[in-house]
Design a protein around this motif. Structure first.
Motif, short mmCIF file in Angstrom:
data_model
loop_
_atom_site.label_atom_id
_atom_site.label_comp_id
_atom_site.label_asym_id
_atom_site.label_seq_id
_atom_site.Cartn_x
_atom_site.Cartn_y
_atom_site.Cartn_z
N VAL A 161 6.40 19.62 18.02
CA VAL A 161 7.29 18.58 17.49
C VAL A 161 8.20 18.05 18.59
N PHE A 162 8.74 18.92 19.43
CA PHE A 162 9.57 18.47 20.55
C PHE A 162 8.78 17.59 21.50
N SER A 163 7.56 17.98 21.82
CA SER A 163 6.73 17.18 22.73
C SER A 163 6.43 15.81 22.14
N LEU A 164 6.11 15.76 20.87
CA LEU A 164 5.83 14.49 20.22
C LEU A 164 7.08 13.61 20.19
N GLY A 165 8.22 14.19 19.86
CA GLY A 165 9.47 13.43 19.85
C GLY A 165 9.83 12.92 21.22
#
Length: 73
Positions: free
Chosen positions: A56-60
């Protein structure tokens, strides 16, 4: 900017010290003498818990980076 970096580093360091065992697992594994299985189970739980957060952090970050890269041009 410094507060964001400090917060990020604080979250990473605090994440490394977590105990993620549920009450049932902890009760069963505390009876063991060497505590090696308890540490292994805890590390596995923390590992499995961290993967969704990393995704999720990478996508954000990717969306944030793309948005501001286009906006500056």
């Amino acid at each position: 900017m410094k507060t964001k970096v400090f917060l990020f580093l604080f979250l990473i360091v605090s994440f490394l010290q977590t105990n993620a065992q549920c009450a049932m697992c902890r009760a069963v594994l505390e009876n063991e003498e060497g505590q090696a299985a308890a540490k292994g189970i805890n590390d596995g739980i923390v590992y499995l818990m961290s993967i969704p957060y990393i995704i999720v952090f990478s996508l954000g970050f990717f969306i944030y980076w793309k948005y501001f890269k286009v906006k500056k041009k």
